[in-house]
Design a protein around this motif. Structure first.
Motif, mmCIF file in Angstrom:
data_model
loop_
_atom_site.group_PDB
_atom_site.id
_atom_site.type_symbol
_atom_site.label_atom_id
_atom_site.label_comp_id
_atom_site.label_asym_id
_atom_site.label_seq_id
_atom_site.Cartn_x
_atom_site.Cartn_y
_atom_site.Cartn_z
ATOM 1 N N ALA A 1 61.673 52.373 8.271
ATOM 2 C CA ALA A 1 62.590 51.418 8.002
ATOM 3 C C ALA A 1 63.619 51.201 9.408
ATOM 4 O O ALA A 1 63.420 50.262 10.076
ATOM 5 N N GLY B 1 48.054 55.386 3.859
ATOM 6 C CA GLY B 1 48.161 54.637 5.174
ATOM 7 C C GLY B 1 49.702 54.363 4.679
ATOM 8 O O GLY B 1 50.560 54.061 5.836
ATOM 9 N N ALA B 2 50.410 54.050 3.467
ATOM 10 C CA ALA B 2 51.860 53.916 3.437
ATOM 11 C C ALA B 2 52.795 55.246 3.479
ATOM 12 O O ALA B 2 53.892 54.602 4.464
ATOM 13 N N ASP C 1 51.701 56.836 6.276
ATOM 14 C CA ASP C 1 51.706 56.960 7.124
ATOM 15 C C ASP C 1 52.664 55.438 8.584
ATOM 16 O O ASP C 1 53.136 55.598 10.006
ATOM 17 N N ALA C 2 53.724 54.792 7.776
ATOM 18 C CA ALA C 2 54.112 53.906 7.626
ATOM 19 C C ALA C 2 55.587 54.169 8.419
ATOM 20 O O ALA C 2 56.060 55.328 7.824
ATOM 21 N N PRO C 3 55.942 53.306 9.549
ATOM 22 C CA PRO C 3 57.707 54.109 9.881
ATOM 23 C C PRO C 3 58.085 53.867 9.554
ATOM 24 O O PRO C 3 58.766 52.942 8.466
#
Length: 110
Positions: A18, A11-12, A14-16
């Protein structure tokens, strides 16, 4: 327990990035620049060029709506004749537009 840790790490990943959070703000600034600020700067430059190019004999309209013929031009002021023998001094920056000689035409009630 191992499955929970594996799901948390994917999940981390997949984060866009900053910087993607700033992209809409930068886009809005660019839109404001091209649609509002830049055309307004062009209008200001055109107005300053008109005021700097004032000459004796030009017909002008002040910001207050007074129409007159320039009789004398100074660094800061322009003397306008608004009627025969009636002269006023106006600050050059308050002159809204220079009227072209044939633009006024005949009055509507003549």
């Amino acid at each position: 327990m191992l499955n929970i840790l594996a799901a948390a790490t994917t999940g981390a990943a997949d984060a866009p990035p900053a910087w993607m959070g700033w992209l809409p703000i930068v886009g809005m600034i660019a839109i404001f620049w091209f649609l509002i600020i830049r055309p307004q700067m062009r209008q200001q430059k055109a107005h300053q060029a008109k005021v700097a190019g004032l000459q004796r004999g030009d017909e002008v309209v002040t910001a207050g709506g007074i129409v007159g013929k320039v009789t004398k031009v100074d660094d800061t002021y322009a003397e306008l004749e608004i009627a025969k023998g009636v002269k006023v001094r106006a600050v050059k920056s308050t002159i809204g537009d220079v009227i072209k000689p044939g633009a006024a035409g005949a009055a509507a009630n003549d």
